[in-house]
Design an enzyme around this catalytic site. Structure first.
Site: not given
Ligand code: PLP
Length: 400
Positions: A138, A223, A252
């Protein structure tokens, strides 16, 4: 306004993009959340790994108050004091040499994808644009990050998605080796697949992968939007694996509750960006960065929070393992630090609802994996409270 009326207006005036629980949280302090009827909850979700310091950490609140009185926004045409401080702290505490600030995880990943392509095209030729990501990953909800996300359900209905992405099973180095072509420029992965069901890769995966990528002169993008900022008991999860990425993304918990994202890179890669290549009006604004400085300061202070994260993670993990022994519908318990998943052989959403009724905020992902990601300040007593509540809820579902 009454809670019922608030929920009615929420449904009327907001687009229908979230399946929301019938609760309006109006206040938070430390591990606790309070709803519009004054009911108290213990938070084991932390706004999905955002409130790592707990709600309204005094240092973060004061930093925001002070900065709000001084300067809330100024354009990136100028140098911005709190942005410089936060970038310096991130660089001094990571593999990276420089930072680009944005406002969310998806934006940080967009920036990472752009940088990887720019670096590779500039240094190795126009054909270098393809990025390999993992099935079950994700990476966000913009058209490009939803394409990077290796789960077709998130892309459905939004086609055509962005070209240039390929997917391989998570944790399989030979699958990456097979997927590499002359067009490949990078591999982008989460250190632990969080939304994908708290999936942990095999022990040597990242080390072997990094060897392969170095051999092929390809970039590793990590990520760490969900795993970063202490969540796994290290400031960044890559520290567990003994490898350094070329690019890393954060969001986050970076702002201690304020919206901020960041993309960090090693100098030689970051050097591919020049003025005009990427930008964000709000990215690195004084308010969010002041919150980020206070938050990072508090996470690093004396190192106690990170070691407590490891201890409390172990304690929660053991307690959940005991429940696994007792209830055959619990298939697996896995995690690192305070990011823990409990896989059930049934839908987990009713358990989340029951826990909420009993005053515990938890969540499930992939339908059948309960996810526990409490603020890192969680105590043994709070963990025991959750375990007793889960035991009671599970007991009701157990065949006699
Ligand atoms: N990358 C990861 C690993 C995530 O868990 C998330 C959101 O849950 C995102 C990216 C996306 O982040 P945002 O919701 O701040 O765009």
């Amino acid at each position: 306004m009454s809670t019922d009326k608030l929920i009615e207006e929420s449904k009327k005036y907001l687009m229908n993009t979230y399946n929301r629980y019938p609760v309006v949280f109006v206040k938070g302090r430390g591990m606790k959340l309070y709803d519009s009827d004054g009911k108290e909850y213990v938070d084991f979700l932390a706004g999905i790994s955002v409130n790592n310091l707990g709600h309204c950490h005094p240092k973060v609140v004061v930093a925001i108050q002070k900065q709000a009185q001084k300067l809330m926004h100024v354009s990136n045409y100028y140098h911005i004091e709190p942005q410089i401080h936060l970038a310096k702290m991130l660089v001094q505490n990571s593999f990276a040499d420089s930072v680009f600030f944005c406002n969310s995880g998806a934006e940080a990943n967009e920036a990472a994808i752009k940088l990887a392509r720019k670096y590779s095209k500039t240094n190795m030729g126009e054909q270098k644009y393809e990025i390999i990501t993992a099935e079950g990953s994700f990476h966000g909800r913009t058209i490009t990050t939803v394409t990077a996300t290796g789960q077709p359900k998130y892309q459905k209905g939004f086609e055509p998605v962005t070209p240039g992405f390929k997917y391989v099973p998570f944790g399989d180095v030979s699958a990456v080796a097979d997927a590499i072509t002359d067009n490949t420029c990078a591999v982008m992965l989460e250190p632990i697949q969080a939304e994908g069901g708290v999936r942990i890769p095999p022990e040597n995966y990242f080390r072997e992968l990094k060897t392969l990528l170095d051999e092929k002169k390809l970039l590793l993008i990590l990520d760490e939007v969900q795993t970063g900022m202490g969540r796994t008991g290290k400031l960044f999860a890559y520290e567990h694996y003994g490898v350094e990425p070329d690019i890393m993304t954060l969001a986050k918990a970076l702002g201690g509750g304020a919206a901020i994202g960041a993309m960090l890179a090693k100098g030689k890669v970051a050097g591919a960006f020049s003025p005009g290549d990427h930008a964000s009006t709000f990215g690195g604004n004084p308010l969010a960065c002041a919150a980020g400085v206070a938050s990072l300061d508090a996470i690093l202070e004396d190192g106690w929070l990170l070691s407590s994260t490891l201890r409390m993670g172990e304690y929660l993990g053991k307690g959940l393992m005991n429940l696994k022994k007792k209830y055959p519908f619990v298939k697996d318990v896995r995690g690192r630090g305070l990011l823990i998943g409990m896989e059930l052989d049934m839908d987990a959403s009713d358990i989340v609802k029951d826990a909420l009724k009993d005053g515990y905020v938890i969540n499930c992902t992939m339908g059948n994996v309960l996810r526990f990601a409490p603020p890192l300040i969680v105590t043994m007593e709070e963990i025991e409270g959750l375990l007793e509540t889960l035991d009671r809820i599970f007991e009701k579902r157990s065949p006699r």
